[in-house]
Design a protein around this motif. Structure first.
Motif, short mmCIF file in Angstrom:
data_model
loop_
_atom_site.label_atom_id
_atom_site.label_comp_id
_atom_site.label_asym_id
_atom_site.label_seq_id
_atom_site.Cartn_x
_atom_site.Cartn_y
_atom_site.Cartn_z
N ALA A 102 10.81 6.60 8.45
CA ALA A 102 9.44 6.25 8.81
C ALA A 102 9.37 5.92 10.29
O ALA A 102 10.15 5.10 10.78
CB ALA A 102 8.98 5.05 7.99
N PRO A 103 8.46 6.55 11.04
CA PRO A 103 8.36 6.28 12.49
C PRO A 103 8.10 4.81 12.80
O PRO A 103 8.58 4.31 13.82
CB PRO A 103 7.17 7.15 12.92
N GLU A 104 7.36 4.13 11.93
CA GLU A 104 7.03 2.74 12.22
C GLU A 104 8.25 1.82 12.18
O GLU A 104 8.20 0.67 12.60
CB GLU A 104 5.97 2.21 11.25
N LEU A 143 4.69 14.70 -1.18
CA LEU A 143 3.23 14.82 -1.22
C LEU A 143 2.85 16.19 -1.76
O LEU A 143 3.30 17.23 -1.26
CB LEU A 143 2.65 14.61 0.18
N ILE A 144 2.00 16.17 -2.78
CA ILE A 144 1.47 17.39 -3.39
C ILE A 144 -0.01 17.46 -3.07
O ILE A 144 -0.74 16.47 -3.26
CB ILE A 144 1.68 17.39 -4.92
N VAL A 177 9.94 3.60 0.34
CA VAL A 177 9.25 4.63 1.11
C VAL A 177 7.81 4.19 1.36
O VAL A 177 7.26 3.35 0.64
CB VAL A 177 9.25 5.99 0.37
N ASN A 178 7.21 4.79 2.41
CA ASN A 178 5.80 4.53 2.68
C ASN A 178 4.94 5.52 1.92
O ASN A 178 5.44 6.34 1.14
CB ASN A 178 5.52 4.56 4.18
N ASP A 179 3.62 5.47 2.16
CA ASP A 179 2.73 6.34 1.40
C ASP A 179 2.81 7.80 1.84
O ASP A 179 2.17 8.66 1.24
CB ASP A 179 1.28 5.85 1.50
N ARG A 180 3.62 8.08 2.86
CA ARG A 180 3.86 9.46 3.27
C ARG A 180 5.20 9.97 2.76
O ARG A 180 5.63 11.07 3.11
CB ARG A 180 3.80 9.57 4.79
N GLY A 181 5.89 9.16 1.97
CA GLY A 181 7.18 9.56 1.41
C GLY A 181 8.32 9.45 2.39
O GLY A 181 9.37 10.07 2.19
N GLY A 207 -6.58 14.96 -2.15
CA GLY A 207 -5.77 15.28 -0.98
C GLY A 207 -4.29 15.12 -1.25
O GLY A 207 -3.83 15.16 -2.40
N PRO A 208 -3.47 14.92 -0.21
CA PRO A 208 -2.02 14.77 -0.39
C PRO A 208 -1.71 13.55 -1.28
O PRO A 208 -2.13 12.43 -0.97
CB PRO A 208 -1.50 14.58 1.04
#
Length: 857
Positions: A731-733, A468-469, A702-706, A495-496
């Motif tokens: 990923a926590p989920e 995420l940048i 990967v999810n949208d949080r990488g 945002g990120p």
């Protein structure tokens, strides 16, 4: 009487002595005579291969460049015929850089734009068949130019027509024809003026070689003596051959057209041995006065003279009465003046000269008759020229831009070889003026951004495609107080943002932040490793394109991306030989690798997403979705420059649009240059399917949080490539869904999975590929090929061409033009205004807003 006898003897001795002198001059000149010929330039020969992709219009363009004529029945080399999609071609004899290939007939079929059934005249199957190479001009125009022919190659009809018109007693006289002189005198007396000359072909040859064309009795006397001497030493075929090569038949500026060999190409764009009788008649008629009978300036006069020669041909039974009537009814049939240009591809030729000069002197290129073999692909060049001309005009109409104000430059190269297939340096492609492809240095805007992202991807422990940048406002203040605050299109922050998406949608703020984190000098070194040698400012605005490059330099940079990090030196020159096709010097492919294949592949993925979901998305509505296209748009301050640089697995193409006065065009990279690029790429053949990943790349979801989403426990997410060295957070989920995890942990699970990293136990360190992912990739590839097969079966003829070419891209996908700090922009405009007044196109050195000593984070 004695005195008269002595005077006669002295006169005879003096005449003999003078003739001996003339004889020495004649033989020395002819025996040591060498034509001064400019280097002749040839395009790359088209090689027909079984299974190759080739469209009918491409093939027709190649035949047109070769001046092959379509016929119902093949009667001689240089012809082709078509029945449905079945082709037969009679190749001409040609000396290639690697040897001579004789004239031969080949047949093949085009089915669904794929070549099959390639076979020779006797029915033997062929894997490939090379045609002769098209002549694309001569180098260093001006002076005498000719294409000498041997007597054996002179069509008998041409030789007999020339004798019938110019010198009916040629085969019988000894250099001077008393009957011809008497016949001319009678004709002139009857006409009351000079309407016919009495000079023989031999005398005309002597005049052309030794004397000027000013009439005088002394010149006539010398002509007669030397004509007799020439007949004593040389036979009739040699004399006729030299006359056919020596006679003046036209003028093009400072370039003089000598001989029937070159005149055939100049007026009809075809070899001498393929001329029709009415075409030969025109050339023979021009021998009487090429300027007076110029078919472009004086077509009626030229037509009358041609028909007069046709009547002479019929009178001497060289053609029949029916043929006379048929040929008299035909138009002149000469090429256009532009088609007869000595250098129809000036932009390409300029680069060719740059590559030749280290090896050959100016004099050698102008006089030694060298044969220069190049990389130019005639069908690709025509396609590019048509796209540039038509789209520039259409954009002006659609966008309300001043007519004829847009200029353009385009470079198309073959990825693997670095061969330049086509180059256009002006909206009028044949105009030999300022070559914008090589000489116009313009700021490239977002085209430079991939170098920033590549620098990050070369640090796999710190950055990956999903990193995420932060795309948020940024303010950079220089030591002298100048402020740089880049913004995105519409002044929106996002945002990120995943790294790949920040590049795909060309977010300025995210790119600037990433570049500052990496460091200016590190990004500069990456650009250098991509093959760019131009000046690179040490300023933050470098990250958004504050660097001036030519389209040719951009092509070299993007071709490195296309080659997976291998930089291949772009070239137009393949080989050079002497006039006979011997003593060949070949120029080899030069390449080096300064970028590792893994980060190069990851960057390619991001550039593919530019086309799928970013600023290049509009192009994919008219391009085949099964081809892995990749590229980047570029727009500079005030919309002065519109760029697009992109590639398929096979070719890289760069397009620039702008104005020479640096005024606003209102075009972004997507609304301007991308439309031209798309028009080019949609008509070129490309390999289908995904580009294979190099060793060291593995695909993960990967999810949208990488964060890594283990497909055993989670669904959804985005599957994308990563370096084997990258460690992703889980990923926590996806946690806590394996009810037997405690059991495997207790008994020693050999997967080696931890809470901190994604599972990598089945990989061979540095080189492995996940077997499960490999199976999934194979299944996806199989489904893709099946879909392509179904599409081919259901597609209607012409369906692809009828698809809408371009649609407006939603604004959120447009990149923001390059933004410079306050103060730098005003200075840049002043420099560009100065540069626009420089006829040579050489950029004026631009002062940098920050000094090299200033250090930036």
């Amino acid at each position: 009487m004695v005195r008269l006898g002595l005077l006669a003897l002295v006169g005879a001795l003096a005449l003999v002595a003078y003739m001996v002198y003339l004889d020495v001059q004649l033989r020395e000149r002819l025996d040591s005579r060498q034509y001064q010929l400019p280097a002749r330039v040839f395009a790359r020969p088209l090689v027909l291969r079984e299974g190759m992709v080739m469209r009918p219009d491409e093939l027709a363009a190649e035949f047109a460049a070769l001046n092959y004529r379509e016929k119902q029945t093949l009667t001689e080399p240089g012809q082709w015929t078509r029945a449905g999609m079945d082709y037969r071609v009679w190749r001409r004899d040609f000396v290639h850089a690697d040897g001579r290939e004789p004239a031969e007939v080949v047949s093949f079929r085009l089915r669904n734009d794929e070549l099959s059934g390639l076979q020779g005249e006797s029915g033997q199957k062929l894997r490939e068949f090379r045609l002769d190479a098209a002549t694309i001009g001569t180098l260093l125009g001006g002076g005498d130019d000719r294409n000498p022919v041997r007597f054996a190659d002179i069509p008998p009809l041409l030789a007999n027509t020339l004798i019938a018109v110019e010198d009916q007693d040629f085969l019988h006289h000894f250099g001077v024809s008393p009957r011809g002189i008497a016949r001319a005198m009678v004709a002139n007396l009857r006409a009351g003026g000079v309407v016919q000359g009495g000079s023989t072909i031999t005398q005309q040859l002597v005049k052309n070689i030794f004397f000027d064309h000013k009439p005088s009795l002394w010149r006539k006397f010398n002509e007669a003596l030397m004509a007799v001497l020439m007949e004593l030493h040389y036979d009739k075929p040699y004399i006729l051959q030299e006359y056919i090569n020596e006679v003046w038949l036209g003028q093009q500026g400072s370039r003089a057209i000598y001989g029937f060999g070159l005149a055939s190409e100049f007026y009809f764009q075809k070899p001498l041995d393929t001329l029709e009788p009415h075409e030969m008649a025109l050339l023979v008629g021009l021998a009487k006065g090429a300027s007076y009978y110029n078919p472009w300036r004086n077509p009626e006069r030229a037509l009358e003279r041609r028909n007069t020669v046709l009547e002479v041909m019929q009178k001497h039974e060289l053609i029949s009465a029916d043929e006379l009537d048929r040929y008299r009814a035909l138009p002149l049939g000469v090429a256009s003046v532009a088609g007869a240009a000595q250098n129809p591809y000036p932009a390409f030729t300029e680069r060719l000269l740059q590559e030749l000069r280290p090896f050959y002197s100016y004099e050698e290129l102008r006089t030694a008759g060298l044969r220069v073999y190049t990389s130019l692909a005639p069908s690709v060049q025509k396609l590019v020229e048509d796209a540039v001309s038509s789209r520039a005009e259409q954009l002006e109409k659609d966008r309300g831009i001043q007519a004829d104000s847009l200029q353009a430059a385009t470079v198309v190269v073959d990825n693997e070889t670095g061969n330049v297939l086509a180059m256009v340096g002006d909206r009028r492609p044949s105009y030999p003026g300022f070559n914008r492809a090589l000489e116009a240095r313009r700021q490239v805007g977002s085209l430079i951004k991939p170098a920033v992202f590549l620098t990050a991807l070369e640090r796999p422990h710190q950055y990956n495609l999903a990193t995420l940048i932060e795309d948020a406002p940024i303010r950079v203040e220089a030591p002298d107080g100048q402020v740089w605050m880049p913004s995105n299109f519409g002044n929106q922050s996002h945002g990120p943002t995943p790294l790949y998406l920040a590049l795909a949608k060309s977010y300025n703020q995210a790119t600037a932040r990433l570049g500052l984190d990496l460091g200016i000098e590190n990004v500069r070194q990456t650009i250098r490793r991509l093959g760019v040698q131009a000046d690179l400012p040490r300023v933050p605005s470098l990250f958004l394109g504050a660097v001036e490059l030519t389209p040719f330099e951009v092509a070299g940079m993007y071709q490195t991306f296309a080659n997976g990090g291998e930089n291949v030196e772009l070239r137009t020159l393949l080989a050079v030989s002497d006039a006979q096709g011997e003593q060949v010097q070949k120029f080899r492919r030069k390449a080096d690798r300064n970028v590792d294949a893994v980060p190069a592949f990851l960057l390619r993925y991001s550039l593919e997403q530019v086309m799928r979901e970013g600023t290049g998305k509009s192009a994919m509505r008219s391009l085949p979705g099964s081809v892995a296209f990749a590229g980047k748009t570029g727009t500079t301050n005030d919309y002065r420059d519109s760029w697009f640089a992109g590639f398929s697995p096979d070719v890289t193409a760069v397009v620039w649009l702008g104005r020479d006065d640096n005024e606003r065009t209102s075009l972004t990279g997507a609304t301007g240059a991308l439309t031209v690029w798309t028009e080019i790429m949609r008509k070129l053949p490309h390999r289908h399917g995904r580009v294979g990943a190099p060793r060291g790349v593995e695909y993960k979801t990967v999810n949208d949080r990488g964060q890594f989403m283990d497909p055993r426990y989670c669904e959804g997410g985005r599957n994308m490539p990563f370096s084997f060295e990258t460690r992703l957070e889980p990923a926590p989920e996806c946690a806590g869904r394996d009810r037997f995890r405690w059991f495997r942990d207790f008994f020693g699970d050999d997967r080696g999975e931890t809470d901190e990293t994604a599972p990598v136990e089945e990989m061979t360190p540095g080189w492995g590929v996940d077997p499960r992912e490999q199976q999934r990739e194979q299944e996806r590839e199989r489904q893709l090929q099946e879909q392509l097969r179904r599409d081919d079966e259901t597609q209607q003829p012409g369906e692809f061409e009828q698809a809408p070419l371009f649609e407006e891209e939603p604004q959120q996908f447009e990149e923001e033009p390059l933004q410079l700090p306050r103060g730098e922009e005003e200075e840049l405009r002043e420099q560009q205004e100065i540069r626009s007044q420089d006829d040579t196109g050489v950029p004026v050195e631009e002062a940098q807003p920050w000094s090299d000593e200033d250090q930036w984070p």
